[in-house]
Design an enzyme around this catalytic site. Structure first.
Site, PDB file in Angstrom:
ATOM      1  N   LEU A 129       6.369 -24.173   7.405  1.00  0.00           N
ATOM      2  CA  LEU A 129       6.979 -22.947   7.942  1.00  0.00           C
ATOM      3  C   LEU A 129       6.487 -21.730   7.130  1.00  0.00           C
ATOM      4  O   LEU A 129       5.898 -21.874   6.065  1.00  0.00           O
ATOM      5  CB  LEU A 129       8.503 -23.060   7.862  1.00  0.00           C
ATOM      6  CG  LEU A 129       9.095 -24.230   8.666  1.00  0.00           C
ATOM      7  CD1 LEU A 129      10.599 -24.371   8.361  1.00  0.00           C
ATOM      8  CD2 LEU A 129       8.888 -24.025  10.166  1.00  0.00           C
ATOM      9  N   VAL A 143     -20.797  -1.457   9.766  1.00  0.00           N
ATOM     10  CA  VAL A 143     -21.473  -2.746   9.637  1.00  0.00           C
ATOM     11  C   VAL A 143     -22.006  -3.171  11.006  1.00  0.00           C
ATOM     12  O   VAL A 143     -21.290  -3.135  12.010  1.00  0.00           O
ATOM     13  CB  VAL A 143     -20.514  -3.804   9.053  1.00  0.00           C
ATOM     14  CG1 VAL A 143     -21.136  -5.194   9.100  1.00  0.00           C
ATOM     15  CG2 VAL A 143     -20.161  -3.434   7.620  1.00  0.00           C
ATOM     16  N   HIS A 146      16.696   5.021 -19.410  1.00  0.00           N
ATOM     17  CA  HIS A 146      15.514   5.254 -20.234  1.00  0.00           C
ATOM     18  C   HIS A 146      15.324   4.082 -21.175  1.00  0.00           C
ATOM     19  O   HIS A 146      16.299   3.611 -21.756  1.00  0.00           O
ATOM     20  CB  HIS A 146      15.700   6.540 -21.061  1.00  0.00           C
ATOM     21  CG  HIS A 146      14.573   6.799 -21.999  1.00  0.00           C
ATOM     22  ND1 HIS A 146      13.353   7.265 -21.568  1.00  0.00           N
ATOM     23  CD2 HIS A 146      14.474   6.609 -23.347  1.00  0.00           C
ATOM     24  CE1 HIS A 146      12.546   7.380 -22.617  1.00  0.00           C
ATOM     25  NE2 HIS A 146      13.201   6.994 -23.701  1.00  0.00           N
ATOM     26  N   THR A 204       1.662 -16.814   8.604  1.00  0.00           N
ATOM     27  CA  THR A 204       0.524 -16.291   7.847  1.00  0.00           C
ATOM     28  C   THR A 204       0.977 -15.831   6.465  1.00  0.00           C
ATOM     29  O   THR A 204       0.350 -16.134   5.451  1.00  0.00           O
ATOM     30  CB  THR A 204      -0.112 -15.098   8.601  1.00  0.00           C
ATOM     31  OG1 THR A 204      -0.562 -15.566   9.869  1.00  0.00           O
ATOM     32  CG2 THR A 204      -1.280 -14.506   7.834  1.00  0.00           C
ATOM     33  N   LYS A 255      -0.592 -12.757  -3.591  1.00  0.00           N
ATOM     34  CA  LYS A 255       0.119 -12.224  -4.762  1.00  0.00           C
ATOM     35  C   LYS A 255      -0.025 -13.151  -5.961  1.00  0.00           C
ATOM     36  O   LYS A 255      -0.073 -12.700  -7.106  1.00  0.00           O
ATOM     37  CB  LYS A 255       1.605 -12.005  -4.440  1.00  0.00           C
ATOM     38  CG  LYS A 255       1.952 -10.575  -4.122  1.00  0.00           C
ATOM     39  CD  LYS A 255       1.592 -10.105  -2.740  1.00  0.00           C
ATOM     40  CE  LYS A 255       0.291  -9.518  -2.505  1.00  0.00           C
ATOM     41  NZ  LYS A 255       0.005  -9.194  -1.098  1.00  0.00           N
ATOM     42  N   GLY A 281     -14.492  -3.192   5.073  1.00  0.00           N
ATOM     43  CA  GLY A 281     -13.190  -2.575   5.328  1.00  0.00           C
ATOM     44  C   GLY A 281     -12.429  -2.288   4.050  1.00  0.00           C
ATOM     45  O   GLY A 281     -12.126  -3.192   3.282  1.00  0.00           O
ATOM     46  N   ALA A 306       5.081  -7.701   7.133  1.00  0.00           N
ATOM     47  CA  ALA A 306       6.074  -8.773   7.171  1.00  0.00           C
ATOM     48  C   ALA A 306       7.493  -8.209   7.222  1.00  0.00           C
ATOM     49  O   ALA A 306       8.335  -8.696   7.992  1.00  0.00           O
ATOM     50  CB  ALA A 306       5.902  -9.659   5.942  1.00  0.00           C
ATOM     51  N   GLY A 341       3.723 -24.532  14.994  1.00  0.00           N
ATOM     52  CA  GLY A 341       2.667 -25.526  15.081  1.00  0.00           C
ATOM     53  C   GLY A 341       1.990 -25.848  13.758  1.00  0.00           C
ATOM     54  O   GLY A 341       1.334 -26.883  13.626  1.00  0.00           O
ATOM     55  N   GLY A 355       4.069 -23.572  21.040  1.00  0.00           N
ATOM     56  CA  GLY A 355       4.935 -23.329  22.199  1.00  0.00           C
ATOM     57  C   GLY A 355       4.292 -22.447  23.248  1.00  0.00           C
ATOM     58  O   GLY A 355       3.416 -21.634  22.960  1.00  0.00           O
TER      59      GLY A 355
HETATM   60  P1  NAI Z   1      -6.690  -2.255   7.759  1.00  0.00           P
HETATM   61  O1  NAI Z   1      -6.451  -1.771   9.128  1.00  0.00           O
HETATM   62  O2  NAI Z   1      -5.715  -1.980   6.674  1.00  0.00           O
HETATM   63  O3  NAI Z   1      -8.132  -1.724   7.248  1.00  0.00           O
HETATM   64  C1  NAI Z   1      -9.324  -2.017   7.940  1.00  0.00           C
HETATM   65  C2  NAI Z   1     -10.435  -1.103   7.441  1.00  0.00           C
HETATM   66  O4  NAI Z   1     -11.669  -1.554   7.982  1.00  0.00           O
HETATM   67  C3  NAI Z   1     -10.262   0.341   7.868  1.00  0.00           C
HETATM   68  O5  NAI Z   1     -10.379   1.169   6.741  1.00  0.00           O
HETATM   69  C4  NAI Z   1     -11.400   0.546   8.874  1.00  0.00           C
HETATM   70  O6  NAI Z   1     -11.868   1.875   8.887  1.00  0.00           O
HETATM   71  C5  NAI Z   1     -12.461  -0.414   8.348  1.00  0.00           C
HETATM   72  N1  NAI Z   1     -13.461  -0.852   9.337  1.00  0.00           N
HETATM   73  C6  NAI Z   1     -13.250  -1.210  10.624  1.00  0.00           C
HETATM   74  N2  NAI Z   1     -14.418  -1.551  11.229  1.00  0.00           N
HETATM   75  C7  NAI Z   1     -15.398  -1.406  10.295  1.00  0.00           C
HETATM   76  C8  NAI Z   1     -16.825  -1.609  10.313  1.00  0.00           C
HETATM   77  N3  NAI Z   1     -17.494  -2.036  11.372  1.00  0.00           N
HETATM   78  N4  NAI Z   1     -17.528  -1.360   9.170  1.00  0.00           N
HETATM   79  C9  NAI Z   1     -16.884  -0.938   8.056  1.00  0.00           C
HETATM   80  N5  NAI Z   1     -15.541  -0.725   7.999  1.00  0.00           N
HETATM   81  C10 NAI Z   1     -14.802  -0.972   9.097  1.00  0.00           C
HETATM   82  O7  NAI Z   1      -6.909  -3.835   7.944  1.00  0.00           O
HETATM   83  P2  NAI Z   1      -6.819  -5.062   6.940  1.00  0.00           P
HETATM   84  O8  NAI Z   1      -7.007  -4.641   5.542  1.00  0.00           O
HETATM   85  O9  NAI Z   1      -7.717  -6.096   7.518  1.00  0.00           O
HETATM   86  O10 NAI Z   1      -5.317  -5.527   7.092  1.00  0.00           O
HETATM   87  C11 NAI Z   1      -4.840  -6.012   8.364  1.00  0.00           C
HETATM   88  C12 NAI Z   1      -3.369  -5.805   8.503  1.00  0.00           C
HETATM   89  O11 NAI Z   1      -2.651  -6.628   7.606  1.00  0.00           O
HETATM   90  C13 NAI Z   1      -2.967  -4.371   8.244  1.00  0.00           C
HETATM   91  O12 NAI Z   1      -2.112  -3.958   9.275  1.00  0.00           O
HETATM   92  C14 NAI Z   1      -2.255  -4.431   6.939  1.00  0.00           C
HETATM   93  O13 NAI Z   1      -1.231  -3.468   6.858  1.00  0.00           O
HETATM   94  C15 NAI Z   1      -1.698  -5.853   6.900  1.00  0.00           C
HETATM   95  N6  NAI Z   1      -1.612  -6.300   5.513  1.00  0.00           N
HETATM   96  C16 NAI Z   1      -0.684  -5.758   4.702  1.00  0.00           C
HETATM   97  C17 NAI Z   1      -0.605  -6.106   3.383  1.00  0.00           C
HETATM   98  C18 NAI Z   1       0.405  -5.443   2.518  1.00  0.00           C
HETATM   99  O14 NAI Z   1       1.321  -4.837   3.035  1.00  0.00           O
HETATM  100  N7  NAI Z   1       0.267  -5.496   1.211  1.00  0.00           N
HETATM  101  C19 NAI Z   1      -1.517  -7.085   2.776  1.00  0.00           C
HETATM  102  C20 NAI Z   1      -2.478  -7.569   3.718  1.00  0.00           C
HETATM  103  C21 NAI Z   1      -2.501  -7.194   5.022  1.00  0.00           C
END
Ligand code: NAI
Length: 462
Positions: free
Chosen positions: A38, A233, A441, A41, A51, A176, A317, A34, A115
């Site tokens: 393509l 929070v 090296h 996220t 990045k 977070g 991903a 939608g 869809g």
């Molecule tokens: P996350 O699950 O990695 O971290 C969320 C953090 O927020 C945790 O440390 C948690 O304890 C904290 N939190 C939750 N509620 C809270 C509150 N009320 N007050 C304060 N802290 C609180 O989630 P994030 O960073 O949003 O990423 C989402 C998803 O996207 C993850 O599964 C991540 O692996 C994926 N992602 C991966 C990337 C990569 O591989 N480089 C890049 C961006 C996202």
């Protein structure tokens, strides 16, 4: 009405990869998307644009901190934020158009629109119903919200809004200390924002190796990020231009506030399954709102599969891509497999952080007899030459069999180095196998070999 062997719902990394593999396997395939472009996220508002900003802001950091040391004198570059965003948008465009090209090349129909599945074997897009012998749901995820915190994508933003801020905020509060909070927090810290991260737990990046968590936080502090740990929070109030964030410290229940220009909510993501009609169809879900699947990505409805962020497992991903390829193989009557024990995770800060397999804590908790080999990038000539001596490689191996169980890297190109370990683990290699492999090296990858040597007879340069 058109009829297909497979209709994939969602063209993110899970969905578009599934569609391409289905087409390669000779299945008549369509993919519903939608968005205007393509890539889902990841390509549009996630991995790829972040990045680009990480790269640009890292270049600025290098110019400000390291150029003069190398004899590159002169005025540091100033930030043209609109141009930086235009560069980021150009990168997005190149990538999303690339997927469009791959769809054409593989004769995949892009069904434009959102869809839903009115019945098994049918996908509705707009006014049309298409028939499909198989349906793969790859609808991804969306940012999860917090009670008392309303995302307006201008002052209180999710990762999507954080990639398109009108201006660089003077003060950015990040809720977070997970992957998104730290990646985007470090972008804005490098661009000059004062960044304060408020984290509920006492550690950053929950689930990572404890030693990595501690060292990583130390490095981020050195880069100017401020951390308020153990803080829940409560609410964020906004005016037209500012936000006031209220949090409660867990240790004494005291209430505190922070004023900020922008608040980034990075408290995790949840499966995005709205409007698919799953409830009416009777699709079984987990307690956490994920689509329930078996080991071959089948839902309880015959002919309906699901992959990626919409199902259980890490929201990554590359995990979605692997599931997409494997589900396509299953639909084509072949063997589809994903080794969930060897899925790397990378945080694209500077230095990067990467891990695969068991953490030291998890390996010990599993009752195994383990050994740990560590090597600091301070002992790596190449890293020192480019001011990237911070960090280390840590390999965890079984003490009895020497088999590699996991690895954790903070340091230059960690996100690339980790794959040597991934391949080793896929082949059931021992630490000695890595140690006996000649490494060129001077490369960063010598640090991986040294850590493997440290699991046995000892590292050389330490
Ligand atoms: P996350 O699950 O990695 O971290 C969320 C953090 O927020 C945790 O440390 C948690 O304890 C904290 N939190 C939750 N509620 C809270 C509150 N009320 N007050 C304060 N802290 C609180 O989630 P994030 O960073 O949003 O990423 C989402 C998803 O996207 C993850 O599964 C991540 O692996 C994926 N992602 C991966 C990337 C990569 O591989 N480089 C890049 C961006 C996202």
């Amino acid at each position: 009405m058109a009829s297909y062997d497979v209709i994939v719902i969602g063209a993110g990394p899970g969905g578009y990869v599934a569609a391409i593999r289905c087409a390669q396997l000779g299945l008549k395939t369509a993919c519903v998307e939608g968005r205007e472009t393509l890539g889902g996220t990841c390509l549009n508002v996630g991995c790829i644009p972040s990045k680009a900003l990480l790269h640009a802001s890292h270049q600025l950091h290098e110019a400000e901190h390291n150029f003069a040391k190398m004899g590159l004198k002169g005025k540091s570059p100033s930030v043209d934020w609109d141009q930086m965003k235009a560069y980021k948008d150009d990168v997005i465009g190149q990538n999303t158009k690339g997927i469009e090209f791959l769809f054409k090349k593989n004769k995949i129909d892009w069904l434009k629109g959102w869809g839903s599945i009115p019945a098994a074997g049918q996908v509705e897009v707009g006014d049309e119903i298409h028939e499909a012998k198989n349906i793969i749901i790859a609808s991804g995820s969306e940012p999860s919200t917090l009670p008392g915190v309303e995302i307006d994508e201008e002052i209180v933003v999710s990762s999507t809004g954080a990639l398109a801020l009108k201006k660089i905020p003077k003060k950015l509060a990040v809720i977070g200390a997970g992957v998104i909070g730290l990646e985007l927090g470090s972008v804005y810290a490098r661009l000059g924002s004062e960044v304060e991260v408020i984290e509920f737990l006492d550690v950053i990046t929950p689930g990572m190796d404890g030693e990595v968590q501690k060292n990583f936080q130390k490095l981020l502090k050195k880069q100017g990020l401020k951390f308020t740990m153990g803080a829940a929070v409560q609410k964020v109030e906004t005016t037209k231009t500012k936000a006031k964030l209220t949090y409660k410290l867990r240790k004494d229940d005291s209430e505190n506030t922070i004023d900020a220009d922008v608040v980034l909510v990075a408290t995790g993501r949840r499966p995005y399954v709205d409007g698919l009609g799953l409830e009416a169809l009777g699709v079984e879900m987990t307690e956490r709102g994920q689509i329930k699947t078996d080991s071959q990505w089948r839902t309880n409805i015959p002919g309906v599969f699901a992959i990626g962020d919409a199902i259980e497992g890490p929201m990554l991903a590359h995990k979605a891509e692997d599931e997409g390829m494997a589900a396509a193989e299953v639909i084509a009557g072949k063997h589809g497999h994903v080794n969930y024990d060897v899925i790397p995770g990378v945080i694209y800060t500077a230095p990067e952080v990467a891990s695969v397999g068991l953490t030291e804590e998890a390996a010990k908790a599993s009752g195994r007899n383990i050994k740990v080999g560590k090597f600091s990038f301070m002992g790596n000539g190449r890293a020192k030459a480019v001011f990237q001596g911070d960090g280390f490689v840590k390999i965890i191996a079984d003490k009895d069999t020497d088999r590699v169980l996991g690895a954790h890297i903070i340091g230059p190109a960690a996100g690339d180095l980790i794959h040597e370990i991934c391949v080793a683990m896929e082949f059931g290699a021992s630490a000695e196998d890595i140690a006996l492999t000649c490494h060129a090296h001077p490369t960063f990858s010598e640090a991986v070999r040294e850590a493997a040597l440290a699991c046995g007879s000892g590292a050389i340069h330490m």
